[in-house]
Scaffold this motif. Sequence first.
Motif, PDB file in Angstrom:
ATOM      1  N   HIS A 177      18.867  -6.260  -4.612  1.00 51.90           N
ATOM      2  CA  HIS A 177      19.329  -7.557  -5.062  1.00 51.90           C
ATOM      3  C   HIS A 177      19.650  -7.306  -6.563  1.00 51.90           C
ATOM      4  N   ALA A 178      20.649  -8.306  -6.879  1.00 51.92           N
ATOM      5  CA  ALA A 178      20.115  -8.133  -8.508  1.00 51.92           C
ATOM      6  C   ALA A 178      19.413  -8.592  -9.719  1.00 51.92           C
ATOM      7  N   SER A 179      18.167  -9.495  -9.195  1.00 55.22           N
ATOM      8  CA  SER A 179      17.580 -10.328 -10.077  1.00 55.22           C
ATOM      9  C   SER A 179      16.182  -9.971  -9.277  1.00 55.22           C
ATOM     10  N   GLU A 180      14.434 -10.181 -10.041  1.00 54.60           N
ATOM     11  CA  GLU A 180      13.396 -10.117  -9.772  1.00 54.60           C
ATOM     12  C   GLU A 180      13.681 -11.481  -8.622  1.00 54.60           C
ATOM     13  N   GLU A 181      13.725 -12.305  -9.346  1.00 55.57           N
ATOM     14  CA  GLU A 181      14.262 -14.072  -8.172  1.00 55.57           C
ATOM     15  C   GLU A 181      14.469 -14.008  -7.073  1.00 55.57           C
ATOM     16  N   GLU A 182      15.959 -13.248  -7.218  1.00 55.43           N
ATOM     17  CA  GLU A 182      16.218 -12.649  -5.967  1.00 55.43           C
ATOM     18  C   GLU A 182      15.629 -12.367  -5.034  1.00 55.43           C
ATOM     19  N   ALA A 183      15.316 -11.530  -5.431  1.00 52.13           N
ATOM     20  CA  ALA A 183      14.717 -10.456  -4.860  1.00 52.13           C
ATOM     21  C   ALA A 183      13.637 -11.104  -3.644  1.00 52.13           C
ATOM     22  N   ARG A 184      12.377 -12.041  -4.844  1.00 49.46           N
ATOM     23  CA  ARG A 184      11.350 -12.759  -4.804  1.00 49.46           C
ATOM     24  C   ARG A 184      11.446 -14.022  -3.298  1.00 49.46           C
ATOM     25  N   ALA A 185      12.445 -14.290  -3.479  1.00 51.15           N
ATOM     26  CA  ALA A 185      12.965 -15.188  -3.311  1.00 51.15           C
ATOM     27  C   ALA A 185      13.636 -15.018  -1.041  1.00 51.15           C
ATOM     28  N   GLU A 186      13.944 -13.644  -1.328  1.00 47.87           N
ATOM     29  CA  GLU A 186      13.706 -13.398   0.078  1.00 47.87           C
ATOM     30  C   GLU A 186      12.907 -13.118   0.488  1.00 47.87           C
ATOM     31  N   THR A 187      12.064 -12.511   0.355  1.00 47.31           N
ATOM     32  CA  THR A 187      10.807 -12.085   0.842  1.00 47.31           C
ATOM     33  C   THR A 187      10.398 -13.042   1.420  1.00 47.31           C
ATOM     34  N   ASP A 188      10.414 -14.717   0.703  1.00 46.01           N
ATOM     35  CA  ASP A 188       9.639 -15.443   1.226  1.00 46.01           C
ATOM     36  C   ASP A 188      10.474 -16.781   2.279  1.00 46.01           C
ATOM     37  N   LYS A 189      11.544 -15.807   2.111  1.00 44.93           N
ATOM     38  CA  LYS A 189      12.450 -16.137   3.319  1.00 44.93           C
ATOM     39  C   LYS A 189      12.476 -15.846   4.339  1.00 44.93           C
ATOM     40  N   MET A 190      12.165 -14.592   4.201  1.00 41.84           N
ATOM     41  CA  MET A 190      11.811 -14.043   5.631  1.00 41.84           C
ATOM     42  C   MET A 190      10.637 -13.670   6.172  1.00 41.84           C
ATOM     43  N   LEU A 191       9.978 -14.710   5.350  1.00 43.23           N
ATOM     44  CA  LEU A 191       8.109 -14.578   6.140  1.00 43.23           C
ATOM     45  C   LEU A 191       8.211 -15.618   6.605  1.00 43.23           C
ATOM     46  N   ARG A 192       8.824 -17.393   6.158  1.00 39.96           N
ATOM     47  CA  ARG A 192       9.055 -18.742   6.337  1.00 39.96           C
ATOM     48  C   ARG A 192      10.174 -18.582   7.800  1.00 39.96           C
ATOM     49  N   VAL A 193      11.473 -17.802   7.820  1.00 38.71           N
ATOM     50  CA  VAL A 193      11.599 -17.012   9.347  1.00 38.71           C
ATOM     51  C   VAL A 193      10.957 -16.492  10.479  1.00 38.71           C
ATOM     52  N   TYR A 194       9.742 -15.363   9.748  1.00 35.55           N
ATOM     53  CA  TYR A 194       8.853 -15.151  11.301  1.00 35.55           C
ATOM     54  C   TYR A 194       7.840 -16.345  11.738  1.00 35.55           C
ATOM     55  N   ALA A 195       7.361 -17.179  10.786  1.00 35.49           N
ATOM     56  CA  ALA A 195       6.494 -18.373  10.294  1.00 35.49           C
ATOM     57  C   ALA A 195       7.308 -18.983  11.556  1.00 35.49           C
TER      58      ALA A 195
END
Length: 505
Positions: A177-195
């Motif tokens: 990703h181009a930014s920290e904010e975007e990468a952190r949002a991705e990390t959270d999104k995929m955790l929620r996909v797993y849940a």
Amino acid sequence: MAAKNAISPTRNENYPEWYQQVVRAADLAELSPVRGCMVIKPWGYSLWENIQRVLDGMFKATGHSNAYFPLFIPLSFLQKEAEHVEGFAKECAVVTHHRLEAGKDGKLVPASPLDEPLVVRPTSETIIGAMFAKWIQSYRDLPLLINQWANIVRWEMRTRLFLRTTEFLWQEGHTAHASEEEARAETDKMLRVYADFAEKYMAMPVIMGEKTAAERFPGAVSTYSIEAMMQDRKALQSGTSHFLGQNFSKASGIKFLDQNGVETNAWTTSWGVSTRLIGGLIMTHADDDGLVLPPRLAPAQVVILPILHKEETRAQVLDYCRNVARELKSVSYDGRPLAIELDEREGRGGEKVWNWIKKGIPVRIEIGPRDMSADSVALARRDRPHKEIRIIKRAELTGTIGKILDEIQDNLLNRARELREANTRIINSRDELYAFFTPKNKEQPEIHGGFALVHWSGEPDVEEVLKNELGVSIRCIPSDSQKEEGTCLISGKPSSRRVLFAKAY
């Protein structure tokens, strides 16, 4: 006299051995000739295929594409990220030669050493990072969202089918990703996909949260996980999502020109689940008669068992059963046609019934001459006692089967949630904590403990004390935990919130 169960020992008698017997009785997998590795048999692999199918659809719906990367990783790649190599060094299988030759005694020996040893992938951050460095040049190339389905090798000393094996199957997502904010949002999104997957498909309730530094993925800035309670009240880490910051992009040279023409390192993530999910499914739902499968992931939702006591009615009953199977296959469930097994094998009816009970198929339909004469079927649900039979008119079956399967799916989730709630404690004293996690029988520990929500001061020493003295660890800092002032039970220092302690697999 106590009721006889299909699985011996029972969960309460010897939980670890019960688990092995369920795997065997359900014909899911067995040990291979290679130490620590398993052979996944057709029923078990069909279950993995369904897990793959659903998750793959979820990944693609969130913008990810599948790719494949090499099994072998040059040793120098792992050495680029110091924490990473330290974290995996003891688990690595290493290829040092590329051919075999006959020795003096006629036995084959390795020959022709490689210029650089190759590590059999324990995870793929470094090799994928090398490719990302080639593919990413500009902010226009971002975000790059990649997933791969692959096998992994981690040299485990103590193995258990599905839960921990030297080789296992998994998926690993890798994004830049181009930014920290975007990468952190991705990390959270995929955790929620797993849940979401765990609860809606596996019927396995989970707690989302952040790992402590001691439990973090080697080289990550932050690691998040979903934690589930098994029936022995231990936690199973069932999926992880890592915010890698710029650590791996710096090590691999993943750089891009931003919108201002300034060269900068990308921000990366990785996330994964494995065949360990099958172990989690077994330990969440199976009972003392064998496997219990949630309908949305079961290799088949319904088995039809012809009752063939008399040769003169055999052909008619079989024909009737085939017609029922054909009608049921026209029904759509969870977006796909129902998967139906018609068991026409020779053999005693009782043995076939128990075979399917142990395999965990959600619905069992038995049809004999009387059922055929009444134009009805005898239906049993795997989430209820095996002798509980419901008679349903054939004309009503296709219209009610979907509702029955949904009831089973919901019932399994509710039962698992009730177990977790019944065995989760808010603990406020050291004595209570030690009592909660100490078995009465140390020689053969009974099922005990559970999830403990406890104040923690943030010191790694506390984690070490509890790991050594009780065998417990901080599973996560729950995402939904509220700030609450308190005192750490071990250090006596101030704490701002509770964390989740448990014994774990």
